[in-house]
Enzyme design. Structure first.
Site, mmCIF file in Angstrom:
data_model
loop_
_atom_site.group_PDB
_atom_site.id
_atom_site.type_symbol
_atom_site.label_atom_id
_atom_site.label_comp_id
_atom_site.label_asym_id
_atom_site.label_seq_id
_atom_site.Cartn_x
_atom_site.Cartn_y
_atom_site.Cartn_z
ATOM 1 N N ASP A 51 13.587 -88.535 21.509
ATOM 2 C CA ASP A 51 12.683 -88.376 20.364
ATOM 3 C C ASP A 51 12.970 -87.114 19.544
ATOM 4 O OD1 ASP A 51 11.865 -86.463 22.154
ATOM 5 O OD2 ASP A 51 9.730 -86.901 21.989
ATOM 6 N N GLU A 52 14.178 -86.592 19.623
ATOM 7 C CA GLU A 52 14.478 -85.353 18.905
ATOM 8 C C GLU A 52 15.951 -85.321 18.515
ATOM 9 O OE1 GLU A 52 13.222 -80.663 19.434
ATOM 10 O OE2 GLU A 52 13.510 -81.922 21.200
#
Length: 299
Positions: A51-52
Site C-alpha cells: 500500500d505504499e
C-alpha cells in the site's frame, strides 16, 4: 516510530477483543488496482509495500506538471473507484516525501516545496527519519542529537566517527541531500517469510513446528516463483522476542534444505535467555542474477 502492539498484549488489555484474520489475496488485488491508478500518471513507480510507493512525476504531462495536483487526483481516484482513503507526501527528496506522507494520515496530503525543504528538515525529530531505529535513536539522544538541525550543525567527522554509515546518511539528509532516484526495477536479493504470533511461544519444538509446517512450505513456494533454479547463497532465521529485541542468524549454505534451518534454530535459540518469542522468520539470500546466468550457460 513504534512497533505495532502484539495481538497477545492487545488481548490481555482487552479480553473481549475480536481478532479477524487477514485477507492477503484481497490486499494484493487492491494493491494492483492502486498501481493501475498510479500508471495513469507515471510509469516511474517504486513499490515499498502493498500500500505504499514512490512516484516520480517530474516529466508527467498531467495537471500541468503539478505534483501536488497529481497527488490530489490520485487520492480522489482511489476514493471514488476503490472506496478507500489515501495519504500522500509531495517533496523533491525521497526521504522527505516518505516522512510527509505520514503527516496527515489517514486521509490527507502534505506538500514540501523546494524552497521550504531546509526549514522543514531542520525541525524533523530524528525518529521520523526512515532507518533510525530504537537503539540508534537512544545513542543519538545520548550524544545530544534530537533534531535534524542538531546533526546539520555538528561536525561531519564527529558524527561519522560515532555513527558510521548511519551518521553519514543523517548528515546528508539534515542538509537536504537525497540524490536517490525512484528505482523501477531492482534485482531481488533475498526471499523470506515470517509469522507474528497472537500468543507468544518459547520452546524449540514450538518453533520447529512452525518452521516445518508453515514457514518452510511458504518459503519454498515464494522461492520457486522468485528463482526457479533455487540458486541461493545463505539460509537464515530471525527471531523477535517479547521485549521486541530482534536477532538474526545466517550461514552460508548453497542448497535449499529444511534440515539446515533446524541447526540455525538451535544456534539462535541460545540467545533466548528465557524470553518468549513473538515473531519467527526464515529467509534465503539469492545468488546474483549474473552468477545464475553464467551457471546455466556452462551447465
Amino acid at each position: 516510530m513504534r512497533s505495532a502492539m502484539s495481538t497477545a498484549k492487545a488481548k490481555k488489555l482487552c479480553p473481549s477483543l475480536l481478532v479477524i484474520p487477514g485477507r492477503m489475496q484481497v490486499y494484493k488485488q487492491v494493491s494492483k488496482q492502486i498501481r493501475a491508478i498510479f500508471l495513469r500518471y507515471t510509469d516511474l513507480i517504486e513499490p515499498l509495500s502493498l500500500d505504499e510507493a514512490f512516484l516520480d512525476v517530474t516529466d508527467s504531462k498531467h495537471c500541468q506538471g503539478s505534483a501536488t495536483l497529481i497527488a490530489e487526483e490520485i487520492r480522489l481516484a482511489i476514493r471514488n473507484e476503490l472506496d478507500l482513503t489515501a495519504s500522500a507526501g509531495v517533496a523533491p527528496l525521497k526521504f522527505l516525501a516518505k516522512v510527509s506522507s505520514d503527516v496527515n494520515k489517514p486521509d490527507g496530503i502534505c506538500v514540501v516545496p523546494p524552497e521550504k525543504v531546509q526549514e522543514v528538515v531542520d525541525k524533523l525529530p530524528l525518529e521520523k527519519i526512515p532507518g533510525v531505529g530504537k537503539v540508534s535513536l537512544e545513542k543519538l539522544h545520548q550524544a545530544g542529537f534530537y533534531l535534524c538541525e542538531d546533526v546539520r550543525q555538528s561536525d561531519y567527522r564527529e558524527i561519522l566517527t560515532k555513527f558510521g554509515r548511519l551518521g553519514a546518511s543523517l548528515w546528508k539528509k539534515s542538509h537536504g541531500i537525497d540524490n536517490r532516484e525512484v528505482v523501477v526495477e531492482r534485482e531481488r536479493k533475498s526471499v523470506g517469510v515470517e509469522r507474528t504470533f497472537s500468543e507468544n511461544i518459547s520452546t524449540f519444538d514450538q518453533c520447529w513446528n512452525v518452521i516445518e509446517s508453515k514457514l518452510f512450505p511458504e518459503l519454498d513456494r515464494r522461492l520457486s516463483k522468485a528463482c526457479p533454479e533455487k540458486a541461493i547463497i545463505k539460509q537464515g532465521v530471525k527471531l523477535k522476542f517479547a521485549d521486541f529485541q530482534l536477532t538474526t542468524i545466517e550461514h552460508i549454505h548453497p542448497e535449499f534444505e529444511l534440515a539446515h534451518f533446524k541447526q540455525l534454530l538451535r544456534d539462535i535459540l541460545q540467545r533466548q535467555k528465557g524470553r518468549e518469542i513473538r515473531l519467527l522468520g526464515i529467509s534465503v539470500m539469492l545468488k546474483p542474477e549474473e552468477q545464475v546466468r553464467q551457471l546455466s550457460f556452462f551447465e
